[in-house]
Scaffold this active site. Sequence first.
Site, PDB file in Angstrom:
ATOM      1  N   SER A  18     -10.778   7.003 -84.652  1.00 45.82           N
ATOM      2  CA  SER A  18     -10.885   5.956 -85.789  1.00 45.82           C
ATOM      3  C   SER A  18      -9.756   6.468 -86.648  1.00 45.82           C
ATOM      4  O   SER A  18      -9.397   6.063 -87.082  1.00 45.82           O
ATOM      5  CB  SER A  18     -12.009   5.508 -85.751  1.00 45.82           C
ATOM      6  N   HIS A 113     -12.803  16.989 -91.607  1.00 50.25           N
ATOM      7  CA  HIS A 113     -13.588  17.984 -91.216  1.00 50.25           C
ATOM      8  C   HIS A 113     -14.964  17.092 -92.482  1.00 50.25           C
ATOM      9  O   HIS A 113     -14.916  16.827 -93.183  1.00 50.25           O
ATOM     10  CB  HIS A 113     -14.080  18.804 -92.405  1.00 50.25           C
TER      11      HIS A 113
HETATM   12  C1  GRF Z   1     -14.736  12.513 -87.554  1.00 51.23           C
HETATM   13  O1  GRF Z   1     -15.713  12.519 -88.518  1.00 51.23           O
HETATM   14  C2  GRF Z   1     -13.910  13.661 -87.952  1.00 51.23           C
HETATM   15  O2  GRF Z   1     -14.704  14.426 -89.250  1.00 51.23           O
HETATM   16  C3  GRF Z   1     -14.395  14.922 -87.207  1.00 51.23           C
HETATM   17  O3  GRF Z   1     -14.703  14.582 -85.940  1.00 51.23           O
HETATM   18  C4  GRF Z   1     -15.288  12.272 -85.899  1.00 51.23           C
HETATM   19  C5  GRF Z   1     -14.229  12.302 -85.582  1.00 51.23           C
HETATM   20  O4  GRF Z   1     -14.190   9.973 -84.659  1.00 51.23           O
HETATM   21  N1  GRF Z   1     -14.054  16.511 -87.148  1.00 51.23           N
HETATM   22  P1  GRF Z   1     -12.949   9.810 -84.647  1.00 51.23           P
HETATM   23  O5  GRF Z   1     -12.862  10.114 -82.976  1.00 51.23           O
HETATM   24  O6  GRF Z   1     -11.500   9.889 -86.149  1.00 51.23           O
HETATM   25  O7  GRF Z   1     -13.120   8.286 -84.770  1.00 51.23           O
END
Ligand code: GRF
Length: 209
Positions: A18, A113
């Site tokens: 996402s 993060h």
């Molecule tokens: C996000 O919450 C990011 O902060 C963490 O992993 C998640 C990835 O989500 N490092 P997406 O795959 O971008 O939806």
Amino acid sequence: MSGEGPLRVAVLASGNGSNLQALIDGPHERGTIELVGVASDKPGATALERAGRAGVATSVFPRDDYADRTARDLAIAAWLEGLGVELVVLAGYMQLLSGEFIRSFSNRIVNVHPALLPSFAGLDAVGQAVAHGVRVTGVTVHFVDEGVDTGPILLQEAVELTYTRPMEAVMDEIHAVEHRLLPHAVELIAAGRVSIDPENPRLVRIEGA
Ligand code: GRF
């Protein structure tokens, strides 16, 4: 950081993607960056489908196809260099990168993060924050060094937690903040407004901020 044309950016992602989508729909569509590649360790990652739909080159580097992490990361680095990548964005990339990889893209890798670092580094940061009972958590975008979530901080935004709030609602709000903060950070870098303070390499300067 950028030469001719928009900054050439690649994303490493293991899952849903996402955050990748937010980069596609924002900076890439606006032309402030050019997303030139998406790599994953997971052949079935939804992030790869999102990249494919946007016409962005993809490649998969499963850990088991290589003798070790260093060999796998060398292959990723070679692929990225072949694409002329100037900035690497980790967006839900669930593998640790080797020191060699990080040094070869020194100060050119950022990570998003889901907590206010240095609190709740590592896995399941949202779960850690909720379990700890903190009143405020948030999102951090930082440069990647050889530690786990320890690199210089570029942007942070807070999210308040209430005792009664369901985990799913917290996740949704954290994601919404990520989808704003990460594209903003990448556009600041693309605009050449971000530098590491030469006097104190922990500090990130943002011109005009
Ligand atoms: C996000 O919450 C990011 O902060 C963490 O992993 C998640 C990835 O989500 N490092 P997406 O795959 O971008 O939806």
